[in-house]
Design an enzyme around this catalytic site. Structure first.
Site, PDB file in Angstrom:
ATOM      1  N   ARG A  37      40.461  30.571  44.577  1.00 38.10           N
ATOM      2  CA  ARG A  37      40.844  31.896  45.049  1.00 38.10           C
ATOM      3  C   ARG A  37      41.477  31.825  46.439  1.00 38.10           C
ATOM      4  NH1 ARG A  37      40.404  37.332  43.536  1.00 38.10           N
ATOM      5  NH2 ARG A  37      39.689  36.636  41.509  1.00 38.10           N
ATOM      6  N   GLU A  91      35.618  43.883  46.453  1.00 40.17           N
ATOM      7  CA  GLU A  91      35.999  42.921  47.484  1.00 40.17           C
ATOM      8  C   GLU A  91      37.226  43.298  48.316  1.00 40.17           C
ATOM      9  OE1 GLU A  91      35.946  40.146  44.184  1.00 40.17           O
ATOM     10  OE2 GLU A  91      35.169  38.636  45.534  1.00 40.17           O
TER      11      GLU A  91
END
Lengths: 160, 785
Positions: free
Chosen positions: B322, B725
């Site tokens: 990520r 997030e």
């Protein structure tokens, strides 16, 4: 063992506990009042905040023996069967809490503030909550809820 | 598949309604039960963990004889007592719950003492004698790189020829920047209660984001089958990624004690132990080189992304993926080389934390962008603008996914306009001209965040819905509730699907025997996958009910309509409850499972290419900060946020997520500093030494807006978007604003090196450095030099 008799949420209660027992453990383990939370165990997070003789304290830092003969209000003592306390109601309405773990301590700190200062400024509210850590919310909605509850408690606003 | 498009609202609690958290009343009365609040079962043992005091040591002897005789002790267990496999690795293997001959970080559990009370366990632990042969610890990125020590084989995202492009570019910058880790500091520390049952059965009440992994881990450790283990999670007192993999070991230790003693056993880490024993956000060191044109357009970018992965791989490969997939942020980078180096160190495992590598990757590229602007002497937002993803080929990410839903240009321009960015920037200039000691900075942070787990397999959700004959509904799904409001959002989806009031729907705890083989509630995906699964289950039942109603009214099934708590066929109608009863009489099943797999995603982990994200979510924040150049203190004065949430399932919940994530991100980048000493001991293991934001740290002016009328372009549940997030990364604006303020102490002549967190110490050092370098310049830089 230490014998303690105290008033909790208006009711007289007694227990016999080892002398090192904290007020928090007295409440949670002896009286099964689990609304007050163990967050850090060292008086820094405020999740265990209760009111002793009118002042908010960290229950993890006070010994059970120290509350003998005193008056303790916990989160369980705020609502009646019919109604939430205006601070609780405001916290619900403003979506002030997320995981909720810090909530009882925050609400008790807010009550401690409003009992002494019914018309606090935003800064005074922030100060009063500065001993209560919250990791979810960013505090904004808590501060708004305390302001709203203060208005209701002062009679300037109808409870919803 | 085509998703449901809209949700009407002639019922109470439909999708898109501003509902409070389903446990809001219980939260404020103290009635919400967390694992530690469950009424104790008779004979419950409490566990005290004995941890390694050394960062790296061979365990040469263990003497527990005296401790075993101590009062209240039911058992003391180590790696040798584990009946199954001492391994709870989520991705790779050989990640032990108890050190077996070798301790690899200070704080690693070696033994557990199960006793009548926690205090008795702690007293007994003092009588244990463990012999260690201390080895040299590897504590830093450089030491690990020197030794070539990684927790898994490093991987890279590469496109084109970054070196060549940098070489050929008219202008170049290079530099280094680091960011620290972060403790999750969930208010409820890690806890699990294991209760032995008949045969080999064991039930675990855990505070975990990943019940299935706990179930698997417990089965693995106890050497039993997965179906012998039931894991239940009603709610967590915060998690933030810290209970994604880290809860598994805690639960497995509790289960081990329960299985070996035959008594219920609870492990509740005390705060300091929690901070020492369990994992944190990955810290990173970035070394970058970029080549660009005179206009600031990037041609080639090379970033070495080295992290301390800790003692085990854990989920570091996912975090790194990520980070590698977010080091482009909103920018088109023609030639790229991002190398991800997961350094194996004798520190606690670095693990999942909200953003999962994304924040770190973005912090790196924002540094590159700002360095380019400083080098050219141009406004940084011009450099951002010229590099934003666009079209005509400038819309493909370094990993090969085409960005189809880009709104970052409109979104940032709108925010800048609405807050009068230019006017505010001028006011900051004026302030700084008039003040010698205090300096202000202002910055914009754009965010593009990919939604879906990078690994396609994980993008699946399951639900179980029952309708009872009184029309009440039982709802269960694989997602867990950690305060983020997932349960109420999914209930809203089901209310909308059935067209009934939300108070008819019972929200229930997450259980591995109701919905099996689930993914972690993570990657912001909770409402996307579980909401859709619940919708699919409810739709299935609704079709069966419609069949019964059609028979009853003598109409075609297709003409039956569910609306406002009733079921209509032409002018006739019955209540939803009557229809449920009717369906039962007609022998229709009123129970259904729903299963959803996110479509159109792909990922090749070998080449690190593919289209791993179903969609992107966008946001921006403009922050203003002030620093005291004598003390290094900083304060955030103002933050304005505009966040894309698609068609929000619940704007009240989403607002809370945005505010909370921003403040949490602000903590990561300003006050939350993890300090290890030279022996590898964490010195910041409690709230007195580790400073998370408090009520006084929130920006005095804090304006959060949700982008209106921005339905998701892909058919997610009611066109909503994930929220957990993305807003955390908006807080990078705070760090950028502080860096801007630091740059102004040197007249913006040199680009500051400011590592995160920007503590007073870090700010003072950056100021010193900036002033020194600015003074060494032969003549003021005007933009062309």
């Amino acid at each position: 063992m230490t014998d303690v008799t105290l008033t909790i949420n208006g009711e007289e209660r007694s227990a016999s506990v080892p002398p090192e027992t904290s007020l928090l453990r007295l409440l949670r383990d002896e009286f099964f009042l689990t609304g007050s939370k163990l967050g850090c165990d060292v008086g820094d997070c405020g999740a265990c905040t209760v009111i002793v003789d009118g002042l908010p304290v960290n229950a993890c830092l006070m010994l059970a023996g120290q509350v003998d003969g005193r008056d303790v209000v916990t989160i369980e003592g705020l609502a009646t069967l019919e109604d939430l306390h205006p601070i609780q109601k405001a916290f619900e309405e403003f979506a002030s809490l997320q995981c909720g773990f810090c909530g009882p301590g925050v609400i008790i700190s807010a009550k401690g503030l409003l009992d002494r200062n019914p018309d606090p400024t935003k800064e005074e509210i922030k100060d009063a909550l500065s001993g209560n850590l919250c990791r979810c919310t960013g505090y904004t909605k808590m501060i708004e809820a305390v302001q709203d509850a203060a208005r209701i408690l002062r009679g300037e606003k109808e409870a919803a | 598949m085509s998703g449901p498009e809209t949700a009407t609202s002639d019922i109470v609690g439909a999708a898109h309604a501003r509902l409070r958290h389903d446990s809001a009343v219980k939260h404020v009365t103290g009635d919400a039960v967390y694992v530690d609040d469950m009424p104790p079962l008779p004979g419950t043992l409490e566990i005290f963990p004995v941890v390694s005091p050394h960062a790296h040591a061979t365990i040469v002897s263990v003497d527990i004889a005296e401790a075993l005789r101590a009062p209240g002790v039911a058992g003391i267990f180590g790696a040798g007592d584990i009946p199954g496999k001492n391994d709870i690795a989520p991705i790779f293997s050989d990640e032990p719950i108890l050190a077996d001959g070798l301790a690899e970080y200070a704080g690693q559990p070696v033994l557990i003492v199960a006793a009548d009370t926690y205090d008795l366990g702690r007293d007994a632990a003092r009588l244990i004698d463990i012999g260690y042969e201390v080895l040299d610890p590897v504590l830093t990125i450089d030491e690990a790189l020197e030794k070539g020590q990684f927790t898994y084989p490093p991987h890279s995202v590469v496109r084109g020829d970054a070196e060549g492009a940098i070489e050929a570019a008219p202008r170049r910058v290079s530099g280094e920047v680091s960011c620290g880790g972060q403790d999750h500091f969930y208010l409820e520390s890690q806890v699990a209660l294991a209760v032995p049952g008949e045969d080999r059965d064991i039930t675990v009440h855990a505070s975990t984001q990943h019940p299935t992994e706990v179930q698997r881990g417990v089965a693995h450790v106890l050497g039993i089958e997965i179906n012998d283990v039931l894991v239940e999670v009603r709610r967590m007192g915060g998690a933030f990624g810290g209970k994604e993999t880290q809860a598994t070991g805690i639960a497995a230790l509790a289960a081990l004690a329960a299985a070996l003693t035959g008594r219920p056993a609870k492990l509740r880490l005390r705060r300091d132990d929690d901070m020492i024993v369990t994992g944190k956000r990955h810290d990173y060191r970035f070394r970058y080189e970029a080549g660009f044109g005179e206009d600031g357009r990037l041609e080639g970018v090379k970033i070495e992304m080295a992290t301390r992965s800790g003692n085990v791989a854990d989920c570091s490969s996912g975090v790194m993926a990520r980070a590698l997939c977010h080091a482009d942020n909103c920018y088109y980078l023609p030639h790229v080389r991002f190398d991800g180096l997961p350094c194996k160190t004798n520190t606690v495992s670095a693990t999942a934390f909200r953003g999962f590598g994304g924040p770190q990757g973005m912090l790196a590229i924002e540094t590159v962008i700002e360095h380019v602007a400083a080098e050219l002497g141009k406004p940084v937002d011009d450099i951002r603008r010229i590099n934003y993803y666009g079209d005509g080929g400038r819309n493909v990410t370094p990993y090969g996914q085409t960005v189809k839903d880009n709104i970052i240009v409109e979104l940032t321009e709108r925010l800048m306009r609405e807050v009068d960015f230019e006017g505010r920037a001028r006011a900051v200039d004026d302030f700084n001209a008039a003040n010698a000691t205090l300096k202000k900075g202002i910055a914009l942070m754009p965010v593009k965040f990919g939604i879906s787990f990078n690994l396609p397999t994980l993008n699946q959700g399951g639900a179980l819905v029952h309708v009872y004959t009184d029309g009440s509904v039982h709802l269960n799904h694989g997602g867990t509730e950690m305060g983020q409001g997932l349960f109420v959002k999914v209930a809203q989806v089901v209310a909308s699907t059935f067209q009934i009031d939300i108070d008819r729907i019972k929200i229930s705890s997450t259980r591995t025997d109701k919905v099996p083989n689930t993914s972690a509630t993570a990657a912001s995906s909770g409402s996307d996958i579980n909401g859709m699964a619940a919708h699919i289950a409810a739709t299935e039942i609704k079709q069966r009910m419609a069949r019964a109603a059609a028979d009853h009214f003598g109409v075609e099934t297709g003409s039956v309509e569910f609306r406002a708590n009733r079921v209509y066929a032409g002018n006739e109608s019955i209540s939803f409850a009557e229809c449920a009863h009717l369906a039962w009489r007609a022998r229709e099943s009123l129970s259904a499972t729903g299963f959803y797999r996110t479509p159109d995603i792909s990922w090749d982990a070998k080449t690190m290419t593919g289209s791993p994200f179903y969609y992107y979510t966008y946001g921006a924040c403009i922050a203003e900060a002030v620093i005291d150049t004598l003390t290094g203190e900083s304060r955030v004065l103002k933050a304005d946020i505009l966040q894309d949430v698609g068609n929000s399932l619940n704007p009240a919940i989403d607002m809370g997520q945005i505010e909370g994530a921003f403040v949490q991100g602000m903590g990561w980048l300003t006050s939350e500093e993890l300090v290890w000493d030279e022996d590898g001991h964490l010195k910041t293991h409690g709230p007195s030494t580790y400073k998370i934001p408090g009520s006084r740290d929130v920006p005095p002016e804090f304006n959060v807006h949700i982008l209106e009328d921005a339905p998701n372009m892909v058919p997610t549940i009611f066109r909503s978007k994930a929220i957990g997030e993305p807003p955390l990364m908006l807080a990078i604006s705070v760090w950028l604003a502080i860096r801007d303020a630091v740059a102004r102490t040197g007249g913006r002549k040199v680009f500051p090196r400011l590592d995160a967190p920007a503590t007073p110490e870090a700010i003072l050092m950056a100021i010193e450095d900036v002033r020194e370098r600015a003074n060494q310049l032969p003549s003021p830089l005007t933009g062309e030099g």
